[in-house]
Design a protein around this motif. Structure first.
Motif, PDB file in Angstrom:
ATOM      1  N   TYR A  34     -57.621 -22.457  40.919  1.00 29.97           N
ATOM      2  CA  TYR A  34     -58.685 -20.732  40.996  1.00 29.97           C
ATOM      3  C   TYR A  34     -58.075 -19.681  41.400  1.00 29.97           C
ATOM      4  CZ  TYR A  34     -57.647 -21.802  45.926  1.00 29.97           C
ATOM      5  OH  TYR A  34     -57.125 -21.767  47.510  1.00 29.97           O
ATOM      6  N   PRO A  35     -58.624 -18.176  41.313  1.00 27.17           N
ATOM      7  CA  PRO A  35     -59.254 -18.088  40.260  1.00 27.17           C
ATOM      8  C   PRO A  35     -59.240 -18.120  38.899  1.00 27.17           C
ATOM      9  CG  PRO A  35     -58.529 -15.984  41.168  1.00 27.17           C
ATOM     10  CD  PRO A  35     -57.315 -17.263  41.265  1.00 27.17           C
ATOM     11  N   ALA A  36     -60.070 -17.761  37.726  1.00 24.60           N
ATOM     12  CA  ALA A  36     -60.079 -17.365  36.352  1.00 24.60           C
ATOM     13  C   ALA A  36     -59.918 -15.783  36.334  1.00 24.60           C
ATOM     14  CB  ALA A  36     -61.416 -17.351  35.994  1.00 24.60           C
ATOM     15  N   TRP A  37     -58.417 -16.024  36.590  1.00 23.00           N
ATOM     16  CA  TRP A  37     -57.966 -14.008  36.452  1.00 23.00           C
ATOM     17  C   TRP A  37     -58.268 -13.541  34.913  1.00 23.00           C
ATOM     18  CZ3 TRP A  37     -54.551 -14.002  32.606  1.00 23.00           C
ATOM     19  CH2 TRP A  37     -53.870 -15.625  32.468  1.00 23.00           C
ATOM     20  N   TRP A  38     -58.552 -14.352  34.014  1.00 22.00           N
ATOM     21  CA  TRP A  38     -59.015 -13.812  32.901  1.00 22.00           C
ATOM     22  C   TRP A  38     -61.387 -13.820  32.834  1.00 22.00           C
ATOM     23  CZ3 TRP A  38     -56.364 -18.557  33.969  1.00 22.00           C
ATOM     24  CH2 TRP A  38     -56.693 -19.629  34.317  1.00 22.00           C
ATOM     25  N   GLU A  39     -61.089 -14.439  33.687  1.00 21.57           N
ATOM     26  CA  GLU A  39     -62.439 -14.383  34.080  1.00 21.57           C
ATOM     27  C   GLU A  39     -63.304 -13.489  35.541  1.00 21.57           C
ATOM     28  OE1 GLU A  39     -64.751 -16.868  29.866  1.00 21.57           O
ATOM     29  OE2 GLU A  39     -63.281 -17.537  31.476  1.00 21.57           O
ATOM     30  N   ILE A  93     -75.036  -6.528  13.968  1.00 24.42           N
ATOM     31  CA  ILE A  93     -75.560  -7.346  14.705  1.00 24.42           C
ATOM     32  C   ILE A  93     -76.316  -6.585  15.895  1.00 24.42           C
ATOM     33  CG2 ILE A  93     -75.121  -8.625  17.374  1.00 24.42           C
ATOM     34  CD1 ILE A  93     -73.267 -10.377  15.432  1.00 24.42           C
ATOM     35  N   HIS A  94     -76.645  -6.683  16.870  1.00 23.45           N
ATOM     36  CA  HIS A  94     -77.332  -5.682  18.383  1.00 23.45           C
ATOM     37  C   HIS A  94     -77.289  -6.746  20.058  1.00 23.45           C
ATOM     38  CE1 HIS A  94     -79.779  -2.411  20.594  1.00 23.45           C
ATOM     39  NE2 HIS A  94     -80.170  -3.695  20.826  1.00 23.45           N
ATOM     40  N   SER A  95     -76.806  -6.316  20.304  1.00 23.74           N
ATOM     41  CA  SER A  95     -76.343  -7.357  21.990  1.00 23.74           C
ATOM     42  C   SER A  95     -77.320  -6.483  23.077  1.00 23.74           C
ATOM     43  CB  SER A  95     -75.242  -7.068  22.278  1.00 23.74           C
ATOM     44  OG  SER A  95     -74.854  -5.702  22.803  1.00 23.74           O
ATOM     45  N   ILE A  96     -77.717  -7.115  23.987  1.00 20.09           N
ATOM     46  CA  ILE A  96     -78.310  -7.014  25.510  1.00 20.09           C
ATOM     47  C   ILE A  96     -78.194  -8.280  26.107  1.00 20.09           C
ATOM     48  CG2 ILE A  96     -80.922  -7.103  25.854  1.00 20.09           C
ATOM     49  CD1 ILE A  96     -81.994  -6.959  22.858  1.00 20.09           C
ATOM     50  N   LEU A  97     -77.435  -7.243  26.875  1.00 20.55           N
ATOM     51  CA  LEU A  97     -76.941  -9.045  28.065  1.00 20.55           C
ATOM     52  C   LEU A  97     -77.463  -9.728  28.456  1.00 20.55           C
ATOM     53  CD1 LEU A  97     -74.146  -8.519  30.213  1.00 20.55           C
ATOM     54  CD2 LEU A  97     -75.681  -6.948  31.776  1.00 20.55           C
ATOM     55  N   LEU A  98     -77.182 -10.819  28.644  1.00 20.38           N
ATOM     56  CA  LEU A  98     -78.602 -12.484  29.198  1.00 20.38           C
ATOM     57  C   LEU A  98     -77.236 -13.197  29.678  1.00 20.38           C
ATOM     58  CD1 LEU A  98     -80.548 -13.682  29.040  1.00 20.38           C
ATOM     59  CD2 LEU A  98     -80.869 -14.510  26.354  1.00 20.38           C
ATOM     60  N   GLY A  99     -77.054 -12.780  30.805  1.00 17.77           N
ATOM     61  CA  GLY A  99     -76.432 -13.474  31.807  1.00 17.77           C
ATOM     62  C   GLY A  99     -74.646 -13.128  32.675  1.00 17.77           C
ATOM     63  N   ASN A 100     -74.084 -13.202  33.409  1.00 18.36           N
ATOM     64  CA  ASN A 100     -73.187 -12.722  33.583  1.00 18.36           C
ATOM     65  C   ASN A 100     -73.064 -15.000  34.857  1.00 18.36           C
ATOM     66  OD1 ASN A 100     -71.110 -12.591  35.537  1.00 18.36           O
ATOM     67  ND2 ASN A 100     -70.784 -10.756  34.064  1.00 18.36           N
ATOM     68  N   THR A 101     -71.686 -15.234  35.108  1.00 14.86           N
ATOM     69  CA  THR A 101     -71.703 -16.669  35.458  1.00 14.86           C
ATOM     70  C   THR A 101     -70.669 -16.804  37.062  1.00 14.86           C
ATOM     71  OG1 THR A 101     -69.426 -16.533  35.202  1.00 14.86           O
ATOM     72  CG2 THR A 101     -70.344 -17.594  33.566  1.00 14.86           C
ATOM     73  N   GLY A 102     -70.270 -15.515  36.924  1.00 20.20           N
ATOM     74  CA  GLY A 102     -69.705 -14.814  38.065  1.00 20.20           C
ATOM     75  C   GLY A 102     -67.802 -14.735  37.945  1.00 20.20           C
ATOM     76  N   ALA A 103     -67.188 -14.605  38.625  1.00 17.10           N
ATOM     77  CA  ALA A 103     -65.724 -15.140  38.746  1.00 17.10           C
ATOM     78  C   ALA A 103     -66.026 -16.720  38.325  1.00 17.10           C
ATOM     79  CB  ALA A 103     -64.928 -14.845  39.853  1.00 17.10           C
ATOM     80  N   GLN A 104     -65.182 -17.324  37.364  1.00 17.07           N
ATOM     81  CA  GLN A 104     -64.954 -18.738  37.248  1.00 17.07           C
ATOM     82  C   GLN A 104     -63.914 -18.978  38.181  1.00 17.07           C
ATOM     83  OE1 GLN A 104     -65.446 -19.256  33.114  1.00 17.07           O
ATOM     84  NE2 GLN A 104     -67.275 -18.039  32.758  1.00 17.07           N
ATOM     85  N   MET A 105     -63.587 -20.098  37.950  1.00 19.80           N
ATOM     86  CA  MET A 105     -62.511 -21.022  38.540  1.00 19.80           C
ATOM     87  C   MET A 105     -61.763 -21.333  37.308  1.00 19.80           C
ATOM     88  SD  MET A 105     -62.683 -22.364  40.906  1.00 19.80           S
ATOM     89  CE  MET A 105     -61.764 -23.967  41.400  1.00 19.80           C
ATOM     90  N   GLY A 106     -60.163 -21.290  37.501  1.00 22.85           N
ATOM     91  CA  GLY A 106     -59.191 -21.137  36.691  1.00 22.85           C
ATOM     92  C   GLY A 106     -58.786 -22.459  36.108  1.00 22.85           C
ATOM     93  N   GLY A 107     -59.855 -23.836  36.504  1.00 21.56           N
ATOM     94  CA  GLY A 107     -59.097 -24.686  35.480  1.00 21.56           C
ATOM     95  C   GLY A 107     -58.864 -26.093  35.931  1.00 21.56           C
ATOM     96  N   TRP A 108     -59.167 -27.265  34.895  1.00 22.19           N
ATOM     97  CA  TRP A 108     -58.298 -28.378  35.866  1.00 22.19           C
ATOM     98  C   TRP A 108     -58.051 -28.747  34.301  1.00 22.19           C
ATOM     99  CZ3 TRP A 108     -61.900 -31.129  39.022  1.00 22.19           C
ATOM    100  CH2 TRP A 108     -62.891 -30.463  39.386  1.00 22.19           C
ATOM    101  N   PHE A 109     -56.356 -29.101  35.419  1.00 22.28           N
ATOM    102  CA  PHE A 109     -55.006 -29.775  34.700  1.00 22.28           C
ATOM    103  C   PHE A 109     -54.221 -31.214  35.185  1.00 22.28           C
ATOM    104  CE2 PHE A 109     -55.357 -25.243  35.235  1.00 22.28           C
ATOM    105  CZ  PHE A 109     -54.484 -24.505  34.495  1.00 22.28           C
ATOM    106  N   ARG A 110     -54.105 -32.064  34.104  1.00 19.17           N
ATOM    107  CA  ARG A 110     -53.512 -32.880  34.599  1.00 19.17           C
ATOM    108  C   ARG A 110     -52.210 -32.925  35.630  1.00 19.17           C
ATOM    109  NH1 ARG A 110     -55.363 -36.275  30.085  1.00 19.17           N
ATOM    110  NH2 ARG A 110     -53.737 -37.642  29.994  1.00 19.17           N
ATOM    111  N   LYS A 111     -51.523 -31.791  35.381  1.00 25.29           N
ATOM    112  CA  LYS A 111     -50.545 -32.156  36.404  1.00 25.29           C
ATOM    113  C   LYS A 111     -50.434 -30.599  37.848  1.00 25.29           C
ATOM    114  CE  LYS A 111     -47.584 -29.431  33.313  1.00 25.29           C
ATOM    115  NZ  LYS A 111     -45.908 -29.405  32.574  1.00 25.29           N
ATOM    116  N   GLU A 112     -49.692 -31.065  38.587  1.00 24.23           N
ATOM    117  CA  GLU A 112     -49.755 -29.608  39.541  1.00 24.23           C
ATOM    118  C   GLU A 112     -48.530 -28.482  38.609  1.00 24.23           C
ATOM    119  OE1 GLU A 112     -48.851 -28.926  44.287  1.00 24.23           O
ATOM    120  OE2 GLU A 112     -48.860 -30.563  42.349  1.00 24.23           O
TER     121      GLU A 112
END
Length: 368
Positions: free
Chosen positions: A238-243, A148-167
Motif C-alpha cells: 500500500y498505497p496504490a499511488w497510481w489510483e 461517447i458521452h460519459s457520466i460519472l458512475l462510481g469511485n473506489t476510493g484510494a486503492q491498495m498497491g497490490g499483491w506480490f509474490r516476493k517482498e
C-alpha cells in the motif's frame, strides 16, 4: 335552457373534452417513450460493488420512468469482452457501458485522465473536479471524438498497491517484475523497470497462480479477498499511488444520448449519481473488515518504501511532460486537474488532514 339545447351543448363539451384527451396522449407518449437499452460491463457479477453500482442505475431508471425506460445490464463477456466495452458503445453495438476510461489508453493516453493517473487526485477531489470544476465537460469534449458521452458512475476510493509474490523493498526489486496494472501507470512502471501486463479482472488469479505474472493490483481488500489473491501472493502493498481516487463511468453512445428526451437524460444522470455515491460508501463500509480477515489469513502488509515512491513520482512527472508535449487533449485535461489538485491539497492540509491525523493517533493508541 330547454332540454334539447342542454343535450346539444353537453354533447359538444364531451366532444371537446374527448379531443383534448386525444391530443394530450401523443404528447405524453413522446415525453415518455418506451425505450430499451443494453449496458455492458467491464466487471463480473462476483464483484458486487463494482457491478452493483450499474444495477442501481438500471433499477432507478426503470422505477423513475414507470417502466418506460429500461436498461438491461450485462456482465463483461456476455455481449462483448470486458475490455472492449468502450468500442461497443462507440460503434453502437450497445447503448451503454459501465467501465473505466483508463482501460483504453491504447487509443489515446488522455483516456487515463478519465479514471486516475499516478499521484493524481484522491476520491473526493476526483468527484469534485468532475462535478464542480469542469471535469465532466472536458472529458466529454474529448470523448465526443469517439461518439461517447460519459457520466460519472462510481469511485473506489484510494486503492491498495497490490499483491506480490516476493517482498519489494527497493527499485532494484521491481526490475523485470511482470505486473498486471492498468492505465497510464504501465508507462510509469516501465520507467522503473516493471513489465506491465493488462489483464481483465476475471483472468488475474489464474495468471498469478501460474506465474505468468509476478504481481497484480486490483482494487482493495473487499474485492481482493473475493478474488483470493492472498492464496497465491502473500505480500500486500500500500498505497496504490497510481489510483488515489479512480473514477468509474457510464459510457453512453453519443447519438443515443442526444436522442433521449430531456426528462430521461435527467433520470439517467440522477440514477448514476445514486450509483456513484453507493460505490464509495460500500467500499468504505466493507474494506476495514476484509483487511482484518486477509491479515488473519496470512497476508503480509507492507508499505511501499520512500525510495520507490520518490522514483515513481519522478517517473510520473517525466511521463506527463512527454505526453503533454505532443498531445494537446491530454495537456488540456491534465493541466486542469493539476491546478485543481494544488488548491485542493492546500485546503486538505488545514482541516481534513489535521483532523484525520489526530483521530488516527487515537486509533493507534487504542483510545477511540
Amino acid at each position: 335552457m330547454n332540454r334539447r339545447n342542454f343535450i346539444r351543448q353537453a354533447g359538444t363539451a364531451g366532444i371537446l373534452a374527448g379531443s383534448a384527451a386525444t391530443l394530450a396522449t401523443p404528447a405524453i407518449a413522446q415525453e415518455n417513450p418506451k425505450i430499451t437499452w443494453r449496458m455492458t460491463s467491464s466487471f463480473t457479477k462476483g464483484l458486487d460493488i463494482l457491478f452493483g453500482a450499474a444495477e442501481i442505475v438500471a433499477e432507478h431508471v426503470r422505477e423513475a420512468s414507470n417502466g418506460n425506460f429500461v436498461i438491461q445490464h450485462f456482465a463483461g463477456g456476455e455481449i462483448v469482452p470486458a475490455l472492449q466495452a468502450a468500442d461497443a458503445v462507440s460503434s453502437g453495438t450497445v447503448e451503454m457501458a459501465h467501465t473505466c476510461a483508463y482501460y483504453y489508453v491504447g487509443k489515446d493516453p488522455t483516456f487515463a485522465l478519465g479514471t486516475a493517473v499516478p499521484f493524481g487526485l484522491n476520491a473526493r477531489q476526483t468527484n469534485a473536479w468532475f462535478n464542480q470544476a469542469g471535469g465532466n465537460e472536458l472529458l466529454n469534449e474529448f470523448l465526443s471524438g469517439y461518439n461517447i458521452h460519459s457520466i460519472l458512475l462510481g469511485n473506489t476510493g484510494a486503492q491498495m498497491g497490490g499483491w506480490f509474490r516476493k517482498e519489494i523493498n527497493t527499485i532494484e526489486d521491481l526490475k523485470g517484475l511482470k505486473m498486471r496494472i492498468a492505465g497510464l501507470t504501465g508507462q510509469v512502471m516501465s520507467k522503473v523497470g516493471v513489465t506491465p501486463q493488462q489483464i481483465a479482472g476475471g483472468d488475474v488469479y489464474a495468471a498469478l497462480e501460474k506465474g505468468t505474472i509476478d504481481a497484480t493490483e486490483f482494487v482493495g481488500p473487499y474485492d481482493d479477498q473475493k478474488l483470493g489473491f492472498h492464496k497465491v501472493a502473500k505480500y500486500y502493498y500500500y498505497p496504490a499511488w497510481w489510483e488515489g481516487g479512480p473514477a468509474v463511468h457510464a459510457f453512453v453512445n453519443l447519438e443515443k444520448w442526444n436522442s433521449l428526451p430531456d426528462n430521461y437524460k435527467r433520470i439517467l444522470q440522477d440514477a448514476c449519481a445514486a450509483g456513484s455515491a453507493s460505490m464509495l460508501e460500500r467500499y468504505d463500509a466493507r474494506n476495514p473488515l476484509a483487511l482484518k480477515e486477509l491479515v488473519a489469513a496470512g497476508a503480509i502488509l507492507r508499505p511501499f518504501s520512500q525510495e520507490i515512491l520518490d522514483a515513481s513520482y519522478k517517473a510520473a512527472q517525466e511521463t506527463y511532460a512527454e505526453i503533454s508535449a505532443s498531445n494537446p487533449a491530454f495537456k488540456k485535461i491534465y493541466d486542469s486537474q493539476q491546478a485543481f489538485k494544488k488548491d485542493a491539497y492546500l485546503w486538505a492540509q488545514i482541516a481534513e488532514y489535521s483532523y484525520d491525523t489526530f483521530m488516527m493517533i487515537q486509533q493507534r493508541n487504542g483510545t477511540l
